[in-house]
Design an enzyme around this catalytic site. Structure first.
Site, PDB file in Angstrom:
ATOM      1  CG  ASP A   8      18.724 132.664  -4.374  1.00 22.22           C
ATOM      2  OD1 ASP A   8      17.443 132.233  -4.343  1.00 22.22           O
ATOM      3  OD2 ASP A   8      19.202 133.715  -3.689  1.00 22.22           O
ATOM      4  CG  ASP A  35      18.235 133.708  -8.155  1.00 23.91           C
ATOM      5  OD1 ASP A  35      17.338 134.736  -8.697  1.00 23.91           O
ATOM      6  OD2 ASP A  35      17.259 133.156  -7.365  1.00 23.91           O
ATOM      7  CD  GLU A  56       9.098 134.494  -3.282  1.00 21.30           C
ATOM      8  OE1 GLU A  56      10.105 134.642  -4.083  1.00 21.30           O
ATOM      9  OE2 GLU A  56       9.256 133.732  -2.579  1.00 21.30           O
TER      10      GLU A  56
HETATM   11  O1  KIV Z   1      15.105 131.180  -5.970  1.00 24.81           O
HETATM   12  C1  KIV Z   1      14.186 131.012  -6.451  1.00 24.81           C
HETATM   13  O2  KIV Z   1      13.712 129.982  -6.813  1.00 24.81           O
HETATM   14  C2  KIV Z   1      13.297 131.962  -6.710  1.00 24.81           C
HETATM   15  C3  KIV Z   1      11.797 131.759  -7.047  1.00 24.81           C
HETATM   16  C4  KIV Z   1      10.997 131.283  -6.027  1.00 24.81           C
HETATM   17  C5  KIV Z   1      11.260 133.126  -8.073  1.00 24.81           C
HETATM   18  O3  KIV Z   1      13.702 133.203  -6.866  1.00 24.81           O
END
Ligand code: KIV
Length: 272
Positions: free
Chosen positions: A52, A91, A190
């Site tokens: 996301d 996501d 993260e």
């Molecule tokens: O949305 C994304 O790119 C992420 C990464 C930073 C792990 O969740």
């Protein structure tokens, strides 16, 4: 592509478990569109995350919160059309799984059916347990995400390193164990201290993929546009830039503009 990589024709959630068992590090990158996904997949990356972060990188929003389920499905289906080998994780966007486990399942099913993605990623631990259980019970693989969870940015108030304090570190360790017990196939950590991430990776059997979480974990993920140096205003300590595409692209655009203005483009060979 490494010799080890060739063992996995199509990367599955099972291959990732095997990779952790054999000590082979997992390489994960983001993609949000067909052309980028084609290049990323062709280079042999193990996992492609339709993150996301598309909200920031593609749409220019300040946070990941505005991205909708329909927009995630659009990005994920573009990526899926390009990918032959990598496992594609999508996501679940903010608001699609936090409140109600039935709505969470509906959102995950829409992602799987309408985009063809292979798994979903969700931010949080104990607070979203019911949603995780329900999604897993439908046979949809779930990747967890703990530490700095950008969908909670207004709770944190800042994108700084998480879990430096004992209490938050203990909660994170408990959540990681819970996600493993529930049946998540992997976990993203993260922006947390490297020592804590190493402890978590040693303590659970599922692969731990870090971003700003040090090297003693089972794999790494970066946002592709960041590691290519396209987002030059973003420079956290954990980011290694493999190219300076912002400068290279700007130079190319400047050359094109100059050629058009001078009448150098197109030349004799570039016309019919
Ligand atoms: O949305 C994304 O790119 C992420 C990464 C930073 C792990 O969740």
């Amino acid at each position: 592509m490494s010799a080890a990589n060739k063992e996995y024709k199509r990367v599955t959630v099972k291959s990732l478990t095997e990779m952790k068992k054999h000590g082979e590090k997992i390489a994960m990158l983001t993609a949000y569109d067909y052309t980028m996904a084609k290049i990323v997949d062709g280079s042999g990356v193990d996992v492609i995350l339709v993150g996301d972060s598309a909200s920031n990188v593609m749409a220019g929003h300040e946070t990941t919160l505005p991205l909708t389920l329909n927009q995630m499905i659009y990005h994920a289906s573009s990526v899926i059309r390009a990918v032959n080998r990598a496992l594609v994780v999508v996501d679940l966007p903010f608001g699609s799984y936090q409140g109600n486990s039935k709505s969470a399942l509906d959102a995950a099913i829409r992602i799987m059916k309408e985009s063809g993605g292979h798994a979903v990623k969700m931010e949080g631990g104990l607070e979203i347990k019911e949603s995780i259980i329900r999604i897993l019970s439908a046979g949809i693989p779930v990747m967890g995400h703990l530490g700095l969870t950008p969908q909670s940015i207004y709770k944190f108030g800042t994108y700084t390193v998480r879990a430096r304090e004992e209490e938050e570190a203990e909660k994170l360790k408990g959540d990681a164990k819970l996600l493993e017990e529930l049946g998540c196939f992997a976990l993203v950590l993260e922006k947390i201290p490297a020592k804590l991430a190493a402890e978590v990776a040693a303590d659970i059997s599922i692969p731990v993929i870090g971003i700003g979480a040090g090297g003693q974990v089972d794999g790494q993920v970066l946002v592709t546009h960041d590691m290519l140096g396209m987002t030059h205003e973003f420079h956290p300590r954990f980011l290694r830039r493999y190219l300076d595409l912002y400068t290279e692209m700007t130079d190319a655009f400047n050359s094109y503009i100059k050629d058009v203005k001078n009448g150098d483009f197109p030349n004799e060979k570039e016309q019919y």
